[in-house]
Design a protein around this motif. Structure first.
Motif, PDB file in Angstrom:
ATOM      1  N   ASP A  60       0.812  -1.220   0.000  1.00  0.00           N
ATOM      2  CA  ASP A  60       0.000   0.000   0.000  1.00  0.00           C
ATOM      3  C   ASP A  60       0.847   1.272   0.000  1.00  0.00           C
ATOM      4  O   ASP A  60       0.737   2.115   0.908  1.00  0.00           O
ATOM      5  N   PRO A  61       1.682   1.469  -1.005  1.00  0.00           N
ATOM      6  CA  PRO A  61       2.546   2.654  -1.019  1.00  0.00           C
ATOM      7  C   PRO A  61       1.756   3.958  -1.182  1.00  0.00           C
ATOM      8  O   PRO A  61       0.761   4.005  -1.897  1.00  0.00           O
ATOM      9  N   TYR A  62       2.219   4.981  -0.464  1.00  0.00           N
ATOM     10  CA  TYR A  62       1.610   6.305  -0.533  1.00  0.00           C
ATOM     11  C   TYR A  62       2.717   7.336  -0.362  1.00  0.00           C
ATOM     12  O   TYR A  62       3.715   7.077   0.311  1.00  0.00           O
ATOM     13  N   LEU A  63       2.549   8.488  -0.959  1.00  0.00           N
ATOM     14  CA  LEU A  63       3.571   9.529  -0.862  1.00  0.00           C
ATOM     15  C   LEU A  63       3.721  10.003   0.578  1.00  0.00           C
ATOM     16  O   LEU A  63       2.756  10.449   1.197  1.00  0.00           O
ATOM     17  N   ARG A  64       4.918   9.894   1.112  1.00  0.00           N
ATOM     18  CA  ARG A  64       5.173  10.306   2.486  1.00  0.00           C
ATOM     19  C   ARG A  64       5.013  11.820   2.603  1.00  0.00           C
ATOM     20  O   ARG A  64       5.543  12.578   1.805  1.00  0.00           O
ATOM     21  N   GLY A  65       4.252  12.245   3.591  1.00  0.00           N
ATOM     22  CA  GLY A  65       4.037  13.665   3.830  1.00  0.00           C
ATOM     23  C   GLY A  65       2.894  14.265   3.031  1.00  0.00           C
ATOM     24  O   GLY A  65       2.536  15.417   3.246  1.00  0.00           O
ATOM     25  N   ALA A  66       2.304  13.490   2.116  1.00  0.00           N
ATOM     26  CA  ALA A  66       1.193  14.010   1.320  1.00  0.00           C
ATOM     27  C   ALA A  66      -0.094  13.950   2.138  1.00  0.00           C
ATOM     28  O   ALA A  66      -0.260  13.066   2.977  1.00  0.00           O
ATOM     29  N   PRO A  67      -1.001  14.879   1.898  1.00  0.00           N
ATOM     30  CA  PRO A  67      -2.274  14.848   2.621  1.00  0.00           C
ATOM     31  C   PRO A  67      -3.043  13.566   2.320  1.00  0.00           C
ATOM     32  O   PRO A  67      -2.984  13.046   1.206  1.00  0.00           O
ATOM     33  N   ALA A  68      -3.751  13.076   3.306  1.00  0.00           N
ATOM     34  CA  ALA A  68      -4.573  11.880   3.118  1.00  0.00           C
ATOM     35  C   ALA A  68      -5.618  12.148   2.040  1.00  0.00           C
ATOM     36  O   ALA A  68      -6.149  13.253   1.933  1.00  0.00           O
ATOM     37  N   THR A  86       9.485   9.304  -2.208  1.00  0.00           N
ATOM     38  CA  THR A  86       9.568   9.004  -0.778  1.00  0.00           C
ATOM     39  C   THR A  86       8.196   8.479  -0.380  1.00  0.00           C
ATOM     40  O   THR A  86       7.198   9.192  -0.461  1.00  0.00           O
ATOM     41  N   LEU A  87       8.180   7.225   0.017  1.00  0.00           N
ATOM     42  CA  LEU A  87       6.920   6.541   0.259  1.00  0.00           C
ATOM     43  C   LEU A  87       6.773   6.105   1.702  1.00  0.00           C
ATOM     44  O   LEU A  87       7.758   5.833   2.388  1.00  0.00           O
ATOM     45  N   THR A  88       5.542   6.009   2.110  1.00  0.00           N
ATOM     46  CA  THR A  88       5.203   5.306   3.327  1.00  0.00           C
ATOM     47  C   THR A  88       4.536   4.015   2.859  1.00  0.00           C
ATOM     48  O   THR A  88       3.784   4.026   1.884  1.00  0.00           O
ATOM     49  N   THR A  89       4.849   2.913   3.506  1.00  0.00           N
ATOM     50  CA  THR A  89       4.252   1.629   3.143  1.00  0.00           C
ATOM     51  C   THR A  89       3.813   0.926   4.426  1.00  0.00           C
ATOM     52  O   THR A  89       4.177   1.349   5.532  1.00  0.00           O
ATOM     53  N   SER A  90       3.089  -0.156   4.275  1.00  0.00           N
ATOM     54  CA  SER A  90       2.656  -0.926   5.444  1.00  0.00           C
ATOM     55  C   SER A  90       3.833  -1.596   6.148  1.00  0.00           C
ATOM     56  O   SER A  90       3.699  -2.033   7.292  1.00  0.00           O
ATOM     57  N   ALA A  91       4.996  -1.630   5.499  1.00  0.00           N
ATOM     58  CA  ALA A  91       6.209  -2.186   6.116  1.00  0.00           C
ATOM     59  C   ALA A  91       7.168  -1.096   6.584  1.00  0.00           C
ATOM     60  O   ALA A  91       8.230  -1.396   7.113  1.00  0.00           O
ATOM     61  N   GLY A  92       6.820   0.162   6.361  1.00  0.00           N
ATOM     62  CA  GLY A  92       7.663   1.273   6.793  1.00  0.00           C
ATOM     63  C   GLY A  92       8.086   2.167   5.641  1.00  0.00           C
ATOM     64  O   GLY A  92       7.748   1.912   4.480  1.00  0.00           O
ATOM     65  N   PRO A  93       8.846   3.216   5.960  1.00  0.00           N
ATOM     66  CA  PRO A  93       9.266   4.189   4.949  1.00  0.00           C
ATOM     67  C   PRO A  93      10.234   3.589   3.926  1.00  0.00           C
ATOM     68  O   PRO A  93      11.168   2.874   4.283  1.00  0.00           O
TER      69      PRO A  93
END
Length: 158
Positions: A60-68, A86-93
């Motif tokens: 589930d990658p998502y842009l780190r720091g981006a608004p939900a 720069t991503l946030t994922t369910s396993a970490g940055p």
């Protein structure tokens, strides 16, 4: 919290062509510093972009720091259009780097990368000399102390 084993397993099992760089690579070479993300340099070949996008889907990658709620979908097209993510994922940055400061791209780093086994998976790690050169070329203040430490490690290993 970061699950390095899960991130690496996802990439390796997805047949993604990547090289570990950044803080994890520095730690591999003997740095005492802690890092809270995984930085990888990835091949920009079309087949690898497709593999990378497919592999990361389960995290589930998502842009780190981006608004939900921001419409973001990491796929082949997105990876082709961008370079560094720069991503946030369910396993970490997780930071995806298409290239690095100092003219380091996947092919250049791959030629000197070190083959290692991490968490039971074969991986490539940037060599110490290239890591030092890339950090110096980046010129970020946070890298200055790391560069000094890595240079000491290099001298002690000679």
């Amino acid at each position: 919290m970061i699950d390095y084993a899960r991130l690496l397993a996802t990439l390796v099992d997805g047949n993604v062509d990547f090289i570990i760089v950044g803080g994890v690579a520095a730690t591999f070479h003997g740095s005492a510093r802690f890092t809270s993300d995984l930085d990888i340099l990835y091949s920009r070949a079309d087949h690898n972009l497709a593999r990378l996008a497919q592999a990361l889907t389960v995290l589930d990658p998502y842009l780190r720091g981006a608004p939900a709620g921001l419409p973001f979908h990491l796929d082949h097209k997105t990876l082709r259009a961008g370079l560094n993510f720069t991503l946030t994922t369910s396993a970490g940055p997780l930071d995806l780097l298409g290239d690095m400061a100092g003219g380091f791209d996947y092919a250049t780093v791959r030629a000197r990368a070190i083959k290692v086994d991490l968490f039971g998976r074969p991986c490539l790690v940037i060599d110490l000399e290239s890591l030092i050169r890339a950090k110096r070329a980046a010129g970020r203040p946070k890298d200055l102390e790391v560069i000094a430490e890595l240079e000491v490690i290099r001298e002690e290993s000679r």
